[in-house]
Every structure is written in structure tokens, then in C-alpha cells.
Design an enzyme around this catalytic site. Structure first.
Site, mmCIF file in Angstrom:
data_model
loop_
_atom_site.group_PDB
_atom_site.id
_atom_site.type_symbol
_atom_site.label_atom_id
_atom_site.label_comp_id
_atom_site.label_asym_id
_atom_site.label_seq_id
_atom_site.Cartn_x
_atom_site.Cartn_y
_atom_site.Cartn_z
ATOM 1 N N ASP A 47 0.818 -1.228 0.000
ATOM 2 C CA ASP A 47 0.000 0.000 0.000
ATOM 3 C C ASP A 47 0.847 1.271 0.000
ATOM 4 O OD1 ASP A 47 -2.010 -1.714 2.418
ATOM 5 O OD2 ASP A 47 -2.156 -1.751 0.232
HETATM 6 N N1 LIG Z 1 3.317 -6.216 -2.982
HETATM 7 C C1 LIG Z 1 2.065 -5.760 -2.859
HETATM 8 N N2 LIG Z 1 1.032 -6.630 -2.943
HETATM 9 C C2 LIG Z 1 -0.248 -6.173 -2.811
HETATM 10 C C3 LIG Z 1 -0.494 -4.814 -2.535
HETATM 11 C C4 LIG Z 1 0.628 -3.912 -2.474
HETATM 12 O O1 LIG Z 1 0.466 -2.690 -2.291
HETATM 13 N N3 LIG Z 1 1.875 -4.435 -2.621
HETATM 14 N N4 LIG Z 1 -1.815 -4.381 -2.297
HETATM 15 C C5 LIG Z 1 -2.686 -5.480 -1.842
HETATM 16 C C6 LIG Z 1 -4.124 -5.201 -1.478
HETATM 17 N N5 LIG Z 1 -4.250 -5.125 -0.027
HETATM 18 C C7 LIG Z 1 -4.768 -3.968 0.465
HETATM 19 O O2 LIG Z 1 -5.256 -3.143 -0.332
HETATM 20 C C8 LIG Z 1 -3.875 -6.200 0.836
HETATM 21 C C9 LIG Z 1 -4.092 -7.508 0.429
HETATM 22 C C10 LIG Z 1 -3.699 -8.578 1.239
HETATM 23 C C11 LIG Z 1 -3.130 -8.362 2.474
HETATM 24 C C12 LIG Z 1 -2.715 -9.537 3.281
HETATM 25 O O3 LIG Z 1 -2.321 -9.409 4.434
HETATM 26 N N6 LIG Z 1 -2.789 -10.742 2.653
HETATM 27 C C13 LIG Z 1 -2.311 -12.004 3.301
HETATM 28 C C14 LIG Z 1 -3.274 -13.146 3.021
HETATM 29 C C15 LIG Z 1 -4.686 -12.798 3.407
HETATM 30 C C16 LIG Z 1 -5.633 -13.948 3.003
HETATM 31 O O4 LIG Z 1 -5.122 -15.047 2.675
HETATM 32 O O5 LIG Z 1 -6.853 -13.715 3.016
HETATM 33 C C17 LIG Z 1 -0.989 -12.395 2.637
HETATM 34 O O6 LIG Z 1 -0.846 -12.157 1.408
HETATM 35 O O7 LIG Z 1 -0.169 -13.005 3.331
HETATM 36 C C18 LIG Z 1 -2.930 -7.051 2.901
HETATM 37 C C19 LIG Z 1 -3.310 -5.972 2.095
HETATM 38 C C20 LIG Z 1 -2.644 -6.587 -2.874
HETATM 39 N N7 LIG Z 1 -1.291 -7.047 -2.936
#
Ligand SMILES: Nc1nc2c(c(=O)[nH]1)N[C@@H](CN(C=O)c1ccc(C(=O)N[C@@H](CCC(=O)O)C(=O)O)cc1)CN2
Length: 284
Positions: A228
């Protein structure tokens, strides 16, 4: 009408607008759109010009080398040249929430987005019926902390096979690796459901509700490795009241997300976004 779009950046100095305009006029270019910005503190000049190609004396492949030779070299410009054909190809990544997906597909169906959507990719099956009802292939690639690398390899393979130009994360809830992002620099657009930099990370509506905010918002940004934190393309806000429940906050917020994301996609498609030092210039 076919259009060419030139985006340049260089150290600010006198004569740039005149020389760019002179170049286009000298080859019979009819300028349709032009906008510029000078960052006085950094001494940087930025410009976007779009012109009709139909009667332009130079062919597509001649424009960049000729401009570089006649104008770019003199001002030491960084130059990007785009054309509004063929239509760009946009992939959509989703998880389980459908509001942004529905909004994009609806706008696309109504002809509001000059883009092709060859594929939708998801880590869940929930939204498959919706996407296939719009006649778009839907690919399910489950993602977990233990298979993220192989899952992303499959995603990248799909994007290459479908000749995807850029990716929209429509509430896709998986963090993308730096390796994945490096395949699409400033070509992955995410919608974050808060007015960044407030409430980064997961569950921003709940954090905002607990904080007792009077305004909530949404932010569309290019995706970078840091969560983000990428260059902001568009933001919108909405007022909320003390009596609003968290469910009402989410409902108000999701309408804001849809408008914010669709505006960001439109700016990107129109080549009106220039990312520079983790910020953006949005040309008119
Ligand atoms: N490298 C990036 N990847 C993503 C971004 C970014 O800015 N940089 N934006 C996100 C979207 N997002 C908030 O808007 C967000 C999505 C996912 C997570 C998160 O903690 N995901 C966990 C898994 C959650 C699950 O399995 O339901 C994870 O990936 O470990 C936080 C913020 C999209 N990707």
C-alpha cells in the site's frame, strides 16, 4: 481516429514546449491534447502531448528516433511514446469480494473502458459464475503462504499467454512478490479501501470504525513491493457519521472504491499517469 501520445521528462529549461510543438507541426501533426507540469523544487519538466496520426508525415516506427534526434537529445529527455491502438489488454485479479469486479465489468460492457479483458484470475472460485456470465475466462489459482512462488509462476504464465499489458487488483487479497511486480512495473493497479496513508494493510474499515473517523476513503495506486505504498493514482472520500455501523461504513466505502478504481483505470488507459519518485503526475 488513430492517436499517438508522447510523454517526456527532463530538467526544466526554456524552449521545451516550443520545440515539441514545432516538431509535431513540422511533420503535419494536429495536436489534440497537451499538458505540462514543472516541479520547481526538483527543477523537473514533464509534458504529455497527443496528436492525430492519420495525416502525420512520419510512420509509427519513425517517430521516436526522429524525435530523439531532433528534440530529445538537446534537452536530455526521457521519452515514452504510446499509441491508442491496438486496444490495451487488462487482466483482473480478484479474491471473494465482487463489488469492484462487477463495476469494472459493467463499465466495460457499457463501452466505457477502451480495453480488452482476456482473463480474470482468482485465488478462490466464488466469482467464477459472474465472470463467465460476461464471457470472460476465469482461472482459479489457489494461493497460500507455502505455495506463493509456484502460484505466481502460474499467474505470470497466464498473463504472458494472454498478452496482458497491465493488471488490476480488484480487492485481490494476496501480497504480490517483488519478482512478480518487476514483470509489470507501474502496470499493476490496486484499490486500497482507505484514504492512504491512513489505515494501511488489511481491514482498514474496521480500523477506521474503531478510530471514530468522520471521513473514509479509497486509494488507487500502482503496486510496489512495499504494501500500500506505491504511487497514488486517484483518491476519493465520503463522510460517515457517529451512528453508522461498520456494515454501513463498508457499504459507503465500497461505492467510493468503485469510483476511485474506475477513474484510475481510465487515467492509465488514456496514458495520463506519469509515475515519478513514488508520486504521480496526472495529466489533463
Ligand atoms: N506487494 C504488494 N502486494 C499487494 C499490494 C501492495 O500494495 N503491494 N496491495 C494489496 C491489497 N491489499 C490492500 O489493499 C492487501 C491484500 C492482502 C493483504 C494480506 O495481508 N494478505 C495475506 C493473506 C490474506 C488472506 O489469505 O486472506 C498475505 O498475502 O499473506 C494485505 C493488504 C494486494 N497485494
Amino acid at each position: 481516429m488513430k492517436k499517438a501520445i508522447l510523454i517526456v521528462q527532463c530538467s526544466d529549461q526554456k524552449g521545451i514546449v516550443a520545440e515539441v510543438s514545432r516538431f509535431l507541426y513540422s511533420y503535419n501533426g494536429n495536436i489534440l491534447e497537451v499538458d505540462q507540469h514543472v516541479d520547481v523544487e526538483m527543477g523537473m519538466f514533464f509534458m504529455r502531448a497527443a496528436w492525430e496520426l492519420d495525416s502525420f508525415f512520419l510512420g509509427k516506427d519513425e517517430i521516436l528516433p526522429r524525435f530523439e534526434e531532433e528534440v530529445g537529445k538537446r534537452f536530455k529527455m526521457e521519452i515514452k511514446l504510446h499509441f491508442d491502438f491496438p486496444r490495451p489488454r487488462m487482466a483482473i485479479f480478484v479474491s471473494k469480494l465482487s463489488h469492484c469486479l462487477f463495476d469494472i465489468l459493467g463499465r466495460h460492457h457499457a463501452g466505457q473502458l477502451e480495453v480488452d479483458i482476456p482473463v480474470v484470475v482468482s485465488n478462490h472460485s466464488d466469482l467464477k459464475p459472474i465472470v463467465e456470465a460476461f464471457g470472460i475466462p476465469f482461472f482459479i489459482i489457489p494461493v497460500s503462504s507455502s505455495n506463493k512462488e509456484s502460484a505466481e509462476a502460474l499467474q505470470l504464465q497466464l498473463l504472458e499467454e494472454h498478452r496482458v499489458d497491465f493488471v488490476v487488483l480488484a480487492r485481490y487479497m494476496q501480497i504480490l512478490s517483488g519478482d512478480f511486480i518487476r514483470h509489470f512495473p507501474n502496470r499493476i493497479i490496486n484499490i486500497h479501501h482507505s484514504f492512504l496513508p491512513a489505515f494501511v494493510g488489511a481491514r482498514p474499515y474496521h480500523a477506521a470504525f474503531e478510530r471514530g473517523v468522520k471521513i473514509i476513503g479509497a486509494t488507487a495506486h500502482y503496486v510496489t513491493e512495499e504494501l500500500d505504498a506505491g504511487p497514488i493514482i486517484e483518491q476519493e472520500v465520503a463522510r460517515v457519521r457517529h451512528h453508522n455501523t461498520i456494515a454501513e461504513l463498508v457499504q459507503i466505502g465500497q461505492d467510493v472504491e468503485k469510483v476511485t478504481l474506475s477513474k484510475a483505470i481510465k487515467y492509465h488507459l488514456d496514458r495520463k499517469v506519469l509515475a515519478f519518485r513514488n508520486k504521480t503526475i496526472i495529466f489533463y
